[in-house]
Design a protein around this motif. Structure first.
Motif, PDB file in Angstrom:
ATOM      1  N   GLY A   1       0.718  -1.360  -0.091  1.00 59.67           N
ATOM      2  CA  GLY A   1      -0.001   0.034  -0.123  1.00 59.67           C
ATOM      3  C   GLY A   1       0.963   1.257  -0.101  1.00 59.67           C
ATOM      4  O   GLY A   1       0.402   2.133  -0.653  1.00 59.67           O
ATOM      5  N   ALA A   2       2.091   1.380   0.768  1.00 65.26           N
ATOM      6  CA  ALA A   2       2.846   2.386   0.767  1.00 65.26           C
ATOM      7  C   ALA A   2       3.474   2.570  -0.529  1.00 65.26           C
ATOM      8  O   ALA A   2       3.583   3.610  -0.834  1.00 65.26           O
ATOM      9  N   ARG A   3       3.746   1.473  -1.050  1.00 66.13           N
ATOM     10  CA  ARG A   3       4.448   1.758  -2.509  1.00 66.13           C
ATOM     11  C   ARG A   3       3.597   2.112  -3.392  1.00 66.13           C
ATOM     12  O   ARG A   3       3.957   3.066  -4.502  1.00 66.13           O
ATOM     13  N   ALA A   4       2.356   1.753  -3.572  1.00 64.11           N
ATOM     14  CA  ALA A   4       1.313   2.220  -4.438  1.00 64.11           C
ATOM     15  C   ALA A   4       1.302   3.629  -4.380  1.00 64.11           C
ATOM     16  O   ALA A   4       0.912   4.460  -5.174  1.00 64.11           O
ATOM     17  N   ARG A   5       1.144   3.985  -2.937  1.00 63.85           N
ATOM     18  CA  ARG A   5       1.058   5.542  -2.543  1.00 63.85           C
ATOM     19  C   ARG A   5       2.058   6.487  -3.178  1.00 63.85           C
ATOM     20  O   ARG A   5       1.915   7.385  -3.694  1.00 63.85           O
ATOM     21  N   LEU A   6       3.158   6.031  -3.010  1.00 66.23           N
ATOM     22  CA  LEU A   6       4.394   6.514  -3.302  1.00 66.23           C
ATOM     23  C   LEU A   6       4.372   6.542  -4.834  1.00 66.23           C
ATOM     24  O   LEU A   6       4.859   7.771  -5.374  1.00 66.23           O
ATOM     25  N   ASP A   7       4.075   5.431  -5.580  1.00 66.96           N
ATOM     26  CA  ASP A   7       4.241   5.382  -7.162  1.00 66.96           C
ATOM     27  C   ASP A   7       2.975   6.478  -7.674  1.00 66.96           C
ATOM     28  O   ASP A   7       3.293   7.215  -8.447  1.00 66.96           O
ATOM     29  N   ALA A   8       1.805   6.512  -6.932  1.00 70.74           N
ATOM     30  CA  ALA A   8       0.983   7.276  -7.381  1.00 70.74           C
ATOM     31  C   ALA A   8       1.379   9.076  -7.226  1.00 70.74           C
ATOM     32  O   ALA A   8       1.185   9.652  -8.182  1.00 70.74           O
TER      33      ALA A   8
ATOM     34  N   LEU B   1       4.535  10.056  -7.164  1.00 67.71           N
ATOM     35  CA  LEU B   1       5.432  10.199  -8.041  1.00 67.71           C
ATOM     36  C   LEU B   1       4.943  10.453  -9.651  1.00 67.71           C
ATOM     37  O   LEU B   1       5.414  11.241  -9.982  1.00 67.71           O
ATOM     38  N   ALA B   2       4.017   9.595  -9.798  1.00 69.68           N
ATOM     39  CA  ALA B   2       3.450  10.055 -11.048  1.00 69.68           C
ATOM     40  C   ALA B   2       2.503  11.198 -11.305  1.00 69.68           C
ATOM     41  O   ALA B   2       2.560  11.935 -12.395  1.00 69.68           O
ATOM     42  N   ALA B   3       1.876  11.455 -10.287  1.00 72.28           N
ATOM     43  CA  ALA B   3       1.361  12.686 -10.150  1.00 72.28           C
ATOM     44  C   ALA B   3       2.303  13.964 -10.385  1.00 72.28           C
ATOM     45  O   ALA B   3       2.066  14.934 -11.076  1.00 72.28           O
ATOM     46  N   GLU B   4       3.258  13.712  -9.631  1.00 76.16           N
ATOM     47  CA  GLU B   4       4.449  14.888  -9.506  1.00 76.16           C
ATOM     48  C   GLU B   4       5.213  15.019 -10.888  1.00 76.16           C
ATOM     49  O   GLU B   4       5.180  16.057 -11.450  1.00 76.16           O
ATOM     50  N   GLN B   5       5.259  13.909 -11.744  1.00 78.16           N
ATOM     51  CA  GLN B   5       5.779  13.912 -13.021  1.00 78.16           C
ATOM     52  C   GLN B   5       4.835  14.532 -13.988  1.00 78.16           C
ATOM     53  O   GLN B   5       5.218  15.088 -14.957  1.00 78.16           O
ATOM     54  N   GLU B   6       3.262  14.102 -13.910  1.00 78.06           N
ATOM     55  CA  GLU B   6       2.385  14.776 -14.909  1.00 78.06           C
ATOM     56  C   GLU B   6       2.407  16.229 -14.787  1.00 78.06           C
ATOM     57  O   GLU B   6       2.301  16.982 -15.462  1.00 78.06           O
ATOM     58  N   GLY B   7       2.450  16.688 -13.046  1.00 75.31           N
ATOM     59  CA  GLY B   7       2.612  18.094 -13.015  1.00 75.31           C
ATOM     60  C   GLY B   7       3.833  18.987 -13.466  1.00 75.31           C
ATOM     61  O   GLY B   7       3.833  19.853 -14.208  1.00 75.31           O
TER      62      GLY B   7
END
Length: 76
Positions: free
Chosen positions: A56-63, A65-71
């Motif tokens: 769960g922590a990995r999924a939150r971190l990945d999400a 990071l993905a949102a940060e990259q999109e931004g």
């Protein structure tokens, strides 16, 4: 079913600490076969709890990071 409710209430640190204690008791020996099996089963349950928390922590971190990259991509 009671074990499932109890496991859901366990935080990562609680599960990890109990798992460490289970491993310590198994490594120390001196338990009966039945006690050892019960400890092993409890250890397996605790390991699953820890794994779910970490996944769960990995999924939150990945999400995040993905949102940060999109931004960052939108700023260009």
């Amino acid at each position: 079913m009671a074990g499932t409710v109890e496991e859901a209430a366990l935080g990562y640190e609680q599960a990890r600490d109990e798992l460490i204690e289970v491993v310590r008791r198994l490594e120390a020996g001196g338990t009966t076969l039945e006690e050892s099996l019960a400890l092993w089963e409890r250890g397996e349950e605790l390991a699953k709890v820890c794994r779910r928390w970490l996944e769960g922590a990995r999924a939150r971190l990945d999400a995040s990071l993905a949102a940060e990259q999109e931004g960052a991509g939108e700023d260009e």
